[in-house]
Design an enzyme around this catalytic site. Structure first.
Site, PDB file in Angstrom:
ATOM      1  N   LYS A  33     -18.555  18.729 -15.548  1.00 19.60           N
ATOM      2  CA  LYS A  33     -18.412  19.034 -14.121  1.00 19.60           C
ATOM      3  C   LYS A  33     -16.948  19.373 -13.826  1.00 19.60           C
ATOM      4  O   LYS A  33     -16.066  19.152 -14.675  1.00 19.60           O
ATOM      5  CB  LYS A  33     -18.869  17.831 -13.289  1.00 19.60           C
ATOM      6  N   ARG A  75     -23.832   5.141  -3.800  1.00 18.83           N
ATOM      7  CA  ARG A  75     -23.636   6.548  -3.442  1.00 18.83           C
ATOM      8  C   ARG A  75     -25.017   7.212  -3.416  1.00 18.83           C
ATOM      9  O   ARG A  75     -25.534   7.518  -2.362  1.00 18.83           O
ATOM     10  CB  ARG A  75     -22.716   7.251  -4.450  1.00 18.83           C
ATOM     11  N   TYR A  77      14.474  17.940  -2.693  1.00 20.09           N
ATOM     12  CA  TYR A  77      14.129  17.789  -1.282  1.00 20.09           C
ATOM     13  C   TYR A  77      14.301  16.346  -0.822  1.00 20.09           C
ATOM     14  O   TYR A  77      13.896  15.419  -1.517  1.00 20.09           O
ATOM     15  CB  TYR A  77      12.679  18.212  -1.034  1.00 20.09           C
ATOM     16  N   MET A  98       7.363  22.471  -5.177  1.00 24.66           N
ATOM     17  CA  MET A  98       6.179  23.289  -5.423  1.00 24.66           C
ATOM     18  C   MET A  98       6.210  23.897  -6.831  1.00 24.66           C
ATOM     19  O   MET A  98       5.202  23.930  -7.527  1.00 24.66           O
ATOM     20  CB  MET A  98       6.083  24.396  -4.372  1.00 24.66           C
TER      21      MET A  98
HETATM   22  C1  LIG Z   1     -18.704  12.138 -13.697  1.00 23.78           C
HETATM   23  C2  LIG Z   1     -19.938  11.448 -14.098  1.00 23.78           C
HETATM   24  C3  LIG Z   1     -20.079  10.948 -15.390  1.00 23.78           C
HETATM   25  C4  LIG Z   1     -18.953  10.955 -16.391  1.00 23.78           C
HETATM   26  O1  LIG Z   1     -17.980  10.012 -16.001  1.00 23.78           O
HETATM   27  P1  LIG Z   1     -16.733   9.664 -16.949  1.00 23.78           P
HETATM   28  O2  LIG Z   1     -16.139   8.484 -16.337  1.00 23.78           O
HETATM   29  O3  LIG Z   1     -15.846  10.859 -16.919  1.00 23.78           O
HETATM   30  O4  LIG Z   1     -17.305   9.443 -18.292  1.00 23.78           O
HETATM   31  C5  LIG Z   1     -21.288  10.376 -15.738  1.00 23.78           C
HETATM   32  N1  LIG Z   1     -22.306  10.310 -14.852  1.00 23.78           N
HETATM   33  C6  LIG Z   1     -22.196  10.775 -13.602  1.00 23.78           C
HETATM   34  C7  LIG Z   1     -23.347  10.652 -12.660  1.00 23.78           C
HETATM   35  C8  LIG Z   1     -21.018  11.355 -13.166  1.00 23.78           C
HETATM   36  O5  LIG Z   1     -20.919  11.804 -11.915  1.00 23.78           O
END
Ligand SMILES: *Cc1c(COP(=O)(O)O)cnc(C)c1O
Length: 357
Positions: free
Chosen positions: A35, A130, A253, A301
């Site tokens: 992802k 969630r 800055y 930046m």
């Molecule tokens: C992102 C995610 C993972 C992987 O998580 P890591 O901590 O990067 O291994 C696994 N399952 C779900 C549902 C996720 O959203």
């Protein structure tokens, strides 16, 4: 000349990390989690190096389609499922496996017309709060899904909130076992932390993400130091200027860093618009010309400043590693109050990326 910043991805590290992960969970199949564009590494750059995986998991339909159209023929899991009933046409067309976490999704599946049954991951809320069905409702959801001709194989899925901390997974495992009492289905529970540290969660499929990229699920580099995992991304740049400063001179800055006595400061072509965290304070580790030194002053930046006191030979053009093979991204993240996850996935599009074998 292009600006000297670039990111290098070690594709062999990626392949080795997948192998290492299989060693931790030898009896489980692996969803490689890609992802957020492969945690910032770029799905199209990395997926072939992970093609020994059993499947890819992600949550964006565009990324799923990209992966399919790039030639991946194996399973693709949508970790958050579909967002509207209209998405089911894409699920069908691209042969995606989808999480189901809400009642409305079961209704949508019941009304869908597919060319073949769709495999689903029934998501149980075991304490993260969630997504997912409450443990007491999971059995009924499983029954409903089982009766649908639209649904193929069903896997029980849940996600851990504290697998990387001392709290561990016990309470969530109890909730999962309650949910699964009357469900006969394979299970998929473990994220990276559970893959490394809680073998009793492995079951049929694991879902590692961050450890594929060689960073720590806990944010502590020492937690994976001896795990055999290798960093995939190295973000590097160069010194583009050197300043010889005297007591009272200030840097950057806000003038937030002032020097106590004569001090050499290097200016690095890397800033927050490259994905380096702006909130990294003075003292954040940085590798310069073979030595770990520290940043000084506010990150700009396009530039940041480093203390050259321990880097006697450093000069304009000297190499700088912001994170990677010499300096774990987790060490930089810890100094900046965040995680390697955030730094890797926030690599800015303007940074040129090259891959090495
Ligand atoms: C992102 C995610 C993972 C992987 O998580 P890591 O901590 O990067 O291994 C696994 N399952 C779900 C549902 C996720 O959203």
């Amino acid at each position: 000349m292009p600006r000297p910043i670039s990111a290098t991805l070690s594709l062999s590290a990626l392949t080795q990390n997948l192998n290492t992960i299989r060693g931790y969970a030898p009896h489980s199949k692996v969803w490689s989690v890609v992802k957020a564009n492969g945690y910032g590494h770029g799905i199209s750059r990395i997926w072939k190096s992970l093609s020994a995986t059993d499947g890819f998991a992600l949550l964006d339909f565009n990324e799923a389609v990209l992966l399919r159209e790039s030639g991946w023929r194996g399973p693709i899991l949508l970790l958050e499922g579909f967002f509207s009933a209209k998405d089911l046409a894409i699920v069908d067309k691209y042969r995606l496996t989808t999480a189901v976490h809400s009642e409305w999704q079961i209704k949508a599946l019941a009304e869908a017309q597919f060319t073949r049954p769709v495999d689903v991951y029934l998501k149980v809320n075991s304490g993260m709060n969630r997504l997912g069905f409450a443990p007491a409702c999971a059995g009924a959801a499983w029954q409903q899904l089982r009766e649908l001709k639209q649904v193929g194989e069903i896997t029980l899925m849940s996600h851990f909130a504290t697998a990387d901390s001392v709290e561990g997974v016990d309470a969530q495992m109890a909730a999962i076992n309650l949910a699964g009492q009357n469900i006969r289905a394979p299970r998929c529970l473990a994220n990276s932390a559970a893959t490394l540290w809680h073998p009793h969660t492995h079951y049929d499929w694991i879902r590692p993400g961050i450890i594929l990229y060689g960073a720590s699920p806990s944010g502590e580099w020492k937690d994976i130091e001896n795990s055999g995992l290798k960093p995939v991304m190295t973000l590097k740049s160069e010194l583009i200027a050197v300043q010889e400063l005297n007591a009272g001179d200030r840097v950057g800055y806000g003038g937030r860093y002032s020097v106590a006595g004569p001090q050499r400061i290097g200016v690095v072509a890397c800033g927050y618009a490259d994905g380096y965290p702006r909130h990294a304070p003075s003292g954040t580790p940085v590798w310069v010309d073979g030595v770990i030194t520290k940043t000084v002053g506010t990150v700009s930046m396009d530039m940041l400043a480093v203390d050259l006191t321990p880097c006697q030979h450093a000069q304009i053009g000297s190499p700088v590693e912001l994170w990677g093979g010499y300096l774990p991204v987790d060490a930089v993240a810890a100094a900046a109050g965040t995680l390697g996850y955030e730094l890797l996935s926030a690599l800015a599009p303007r940074v040129p990326v090259t891959t090495v074998g």
